[in-house]
Design a protein around this motif. Structure first.
Motif, mmCIF file in Angstrom:
data_model
loop_
_atom_site.group_PDB
_atom_site.id
_atom_site.type_symbol
_atom_site.label_atom_id
_atom_site.label_comp_id
_atom_site.label_asym_id
_atom_site.label_seq_id
_atom_site.Cartn_x
_atom_site.Cartn_y
_atom_site.Cartn_z
ATOM 1 N N VAL A 94 0.838 -1.186 0.000
ATOM 2 C CA VAL A 94 0.000 0.000 0.000
ATOM 3 C C VAL A 94 0.879 1.245 0.000
ATOM 4 O O VAL A 94 1.801 1.383 0.805
ATOM 5 C CB VAL A 94 -0.934 0.009 1.227
ATOM 6 N N ARG A 95 0.576 2.139 -0.930
ATOM 7 C CA ARG A 95 1.219 3.452 -0.992
ATOM 8 C C ARG A 95 0.153 4.489 -0.664
ATOM 9 O O ARG A 95 -0.869 4.583 -1.350
ATOM 10 C CB ARG A 95 1.803 3.690 -2.386
ATOM 11 N N ALA A 96 0.382 5.249 0.409
ATOM 12 C CA ALA A 96 -0.647 6.165 0.892
ATOM 13 C C ALA A 96 0.008 7.397 1.505
ATOM 14 O O ALA A 96 1.217 7.415 1.767
ATOM 15 C CB ALA A 96 -1.533 5.460 1.926
ATOM 16 N N VAL A 97 -0.801 8.407 1.743
ATOM 17 C CA VAL A 97 -0.298 9.661 2.310
ATOM 18 C C VAL A 97 0.096 9.451 3.769
ATOM 19 O O VAL A 97 -0.668 8.892 4.560
ATOM 20 C CB VAL A 97 -1.351 10.771 2.200
ATOM 21 N N ALA A 98 1.280 9.895 4.121
ATOM 22 C CA ALA A 98 1.766 9.793 5.491
ATOM 23 C C ALA A 98 1.088 10.845 6.366
ATOM 24 O O ALA A 98 0.527 11.832 5.862
ATOM 25 C CB ALA A 98 3.279 9.995 5.519
ATOM 26 N N PRO A 99 1.108 10.682 7.693
ATOM 27 C CA PRO A 99 0.565 11.719 8.577
ATOM 28 C C PRO A 99 1.180 13.079 8.258
ATOM 29 O O PRO A 99 2.394 13.199 8.060
ATOM 30 C CB PRO A 99 0.947 11.229 9.972
ATOM 31 N N ALA A 100 0.342 14.101 8.217
ATOM 32 C CA ALA A 100 0.814 15.419 7.783
ATOM 33 C C ALA A 100 1.442 16.225 8.909
ATOM 34 O O ALA A 100 2.328 17.048 8.666
ATOM 35 C CB ALA A 100 -0.345 16.207 7.174
ATOM 36 N N GLU A 101 0.977 16.018 10.145
ATOM 37 C CA GLU A 101 1.528 16.789 11.249
ATOM 38 C C GLU A 101 2.895 16.221 11.631
ATOM 39 O O GLU A 101 3.087 15.010 11.681
ATOM 40 C CB GLU A 101 0.575 16.782 12.452
ATOM 41 N N ARG A 102 3.836 17.111 11.904
ATOM 42 C CA ARG A 102 5.197 16.691 12.230
ATOM 43 C C ARG A 102 5.541 17.116 13.651
ATOM 44 O O ARG A 102 5.744 18.296 13.928
ATOM 45 C CB ARG A 102 6.181 17.281 11.220
ATOM 46 N N LEU A 103 5.574 16.149 14.547
ATOM 47 C CA LEU A 103 5.926 16.393 15.931
ATOM 48 C C LEU A 103 7.415 16.141 16.106
ATOM 49 O O LEU A 103 7.935 15.096 15.685
ATOM 50 C CB LEU A 103 5.120 15.505 16.873
ATOM 51 N N GLU A 104 8.086 17.073 16.726
ATOM 52 C CA GLU A 104 9.549 17.072 16.809
ATOM 53 C C GLU A 104 10.100 15.837 17.522
ATOM 54 O O GLU A 104 11.113 15.266 17.087
ATOM 55 C CB GLU A 104 9.979 18.343 17.543
ATOM 56 N N LEU A 105 9.458 15.394 18.609
ATOM 57 C CA LEU A 105 10.002 14.315 19.443
ATOM 58 C C LEU A 105 9.205 13.018 19.362
ATOM 59 O O LEU A 105 9.752 11.943 19.618
ATOM 60 C CB LEU A 105 10.066 14.772 20.909
ATOM 61 N N THR A 106 7.928 13.091 19.047
ATOM 62 C CA THR A 106 7.088 11.889 18.965
ATOM 63 C C THR A 106 6.395 11.863 17.609
ATOM 64 O O THR A 106 5.197 12.125 17.499
ATOM 65 C CB THR A 106 6.033 11.871 20.095
ATOM 66 N N PRO A 107 7.131 11.571 16.550
ATOM 67 C CA PRO A 107 6.535 11.623 15.206
ATOM 68 C C PRO A 107 5.347 10.669 15.075
ATOM 69 O O PRO A 107 5.341 9.573 15.639
ATOM 70 C CB PRO A 107 7.698 11.213 14.303
ATOM 71 N N ALA A 108 4.352 11.107 14.314
ATOM 72 C CA ALA A 108 3.174 10.284 14.054
ATOM 73 C C ALA A 108 3.526 9.183 13.060
ATOM 74 O O ALA A 108 4.182 9.435 12.052
ATOM 75 C CB ALA A 108 2.044 11.142 13.504
ATOM 76 N N PHE A 109 3.086 7.957 13.358
ATOM 77 C CA PHE A 109 3.295 6.850 12.423
ATOM 78 C C PHE A 109 2.297 5.745 12.736
ATOM 79 O O PHE A 109 1.686 5.711 13.803
ATOM 80 C CB PHE A 109 4.731 6.317 12.493
#
Length: 484
Positions: free
Chosen positions: A452-467
């Motif tokens: 699956v190729r899909a859009v990654a989470p858009a918000e970028r948290l400096e220390l706890t990245p969304a995944f």
């Protein structure tokens, strides 16, 4: 209104008179502005504000658990890619999926109006065909509507039959409608305390976590886009999200793939006692209960927010619907595109498009030759992120003061906010954005469906990245129980 203005507005709606919360806005960086997609509406502002608010709420929950402050970055271009995630989805390198049945779309009526039908589910399609008394080809449907039905009459007949449609109304028509007045009397979202609950030593937010929502359990009883996006957002910040579907309920496969990332998936039939008993058992160990059924539908099975608060003191209930919980349309079925049509959004886009192309219809009702919606399912996606943001805000309140909480959002309330942001005269001149244009916003994952190729989470948290810690799975893959 700029993206920064919109984010500040959202944050302070949820944190009125809270100086410490207001200071958190200094930790957010926003890059970009409208128009990022061809639209007269400020869709990029809506996207970056809703996603940014959810990202900042996650960062503040992590700080509440003893983590350090961290910066949150939002790029309008990435936020818009997330708002079109289903459009850019592919599996094993295949072309993007077609999400619409041919009968889903706009049709001109006998009196020169336009009506939109939503027929992606078989039972909705067959119901529409029964009302129209015609065959299921698009040409047959168009002929039946054009020859036999005035717009308002067909809109009312389909609604009375419990089907999914919307007359394309002007903004003025909508503003005069009783349902629009009901929506106008509501805030953008509601976070209401619905029961007492002591501060709970078992609350995962009272202990340190590697991710903002580590240890929190979310029941996700939603389908299609808005509700699933809310659950997906909580998942990509670390929550254990268990999706619960009815085994008899239809789904749209690409949306199961896109919005199922990060979740486990089980089925329970709430029409029988055993299924309801299993869900009650899950509720007793849940932190958040997200549902996207029409107001009152789950309450009839014993799962109203008030009943859930009695059963599991401290729960955060999230209710998502189309036209809000107030007004004559509160139980009317609806989807993003239908709310766009009913509320004047489609009208505004269509008139702007017609003027820019110097073409118009001779109809007194519709000064355009074909309706034009927003360039994405913006109301769905924004409502999903707003639901996640409000749920995390309620979780923070629970951790600080106890209580059980109820969050309410709707597509119509979100659409009203978008309309209040003002329009862009040349917005539709913005270039179209292809999957190749957002290649840097994509990620790949091996799943039971394929690669699956899909859009990654858009918000970028400096220390706890969304995944996403889990791949998407077919409906019913998992048992209806919590992991240890």
């Amino acid at each position: 209104m700029t993206p920064r203005d919109a984010l500040d507005h959202l944050w302070m709606l949820a944190h009125p008179d809270d100086g410490a919360a207001a200071a958190a806005l200094d930790l957010v960086d926003i890059d970009g502005d409208d128009p990022g997609l061809p639209s007269v509406f400020r869709v990029g502002t809506l996207a970056s504000a809703a996603i940014g608010a959810a990202g900042l709420a996650a960062a503040r929950l992590h700080a509440l658990r003893g983590g350090p402050d961290q910066r949150v970055a939002i790029d309008v271009r990435r936020a818009l890619a997330a708002f079109r995630s289903e459009r850019y989805l592919s599996v094993d390198g295949g072309a993007p999926f077609e999400l619409r049945h041919p009968v889903t779309g706009y049709f001109e009526t006998r009196d020169g109006r336009w009506i939109q039908l939503h027929a992606n589910f078989a039972h909705h399609l067959h119901g529409i065909l029964r009302v129209l008394g015609c065959g299921e080809s698009r040409d047959e449907v168009a002929r039946a509507i054009r020859n036999d039905w005035d717009g308002a009459a067909l809109d009312a007949a389909l609604a009375e039959a419990g089907l999914c449609a919307a007359l394309v109304r002007t903004p003025r028509e909508w503003a005069a409608h009783e349902q629009a007045r009901a929506v106008a009397g509501l805030p953008l979202f509601e976070i209401e305390r619905i029961g007492d609950a002591d501060l709970d030593a078992r609350d995962a937010l009272r202990t340190a976590g590697a991710r903002p929502l580590d240890g929190l359990r979310v029941l996700d009883l939603t389908r299609i886009i808005a509700g699933p996006v809310a659950g997906r957002t909580l998942a990509h910040h670390g929550a254990d999200v268990l999706l619960i579907n009815g085994p008899h309920l239809p789904n749209i496969a690409p949306l199961v793939i896109d919005n199922g990332r990060g979740k486990r998936s089980a089925t329970l039939d709430l029409r029988d006692e055993a299924g309801r008993a299993q869900l009650h058992a899950l509720v007793r160990e849940a932190d958040v209960f997200v549902q996207g059924y029409r107001p009152g539908a789950l309450a009839a099975h014993g799962f109203s927010p008030e009943a859930l608060a009695r059963e599991r003191p401290g729960i955060v209930c999230v209710s998502i619907c189309a036209y809000s919980h107030r007004g004559p349309w509160r139980e009317r079925r609806g989807f993003d595109s239908l709310v766009q049509s009913a509320s004047g959004i489609v009208w505004s886009e269509s008139v702007a498009s017609s003027l820019s192309s110097s073409s118009s219809s001779s109809s007194q009702h519709a000064p355009f030759t074909s309706p034009r919606p927003l360039p994405c399912q913006a109301l769905d996606h924004a409502t999903g992120y707003l639901a996640a943001f409000a749920a995390m805000t309620a979780l923070a309140r629970r951790a600080k003061e106890g209580g059980s909480w109820h969050v309410r959002v709707s597509l119509a309330q979100t659409g009203r906010w978008l309309q209040t942001m003002g329009t862009l005269d040349d917005g539709q001149r913005a270039p179209e954005v292809s999957a190749a244009d957002v290649a840097d916003c994509m990620e790949e994952m091996a799943t039971p469906f394929g690669r699956v190729r899909a859009v990654a989470p858009a918000e970028r948290l400096e220390l706890t990245p969304a995944f996403y810690a889990r791949p998407c799975v077919p409906i019913g893959t998992d048992a209806p129980r919590w992991t240890s």
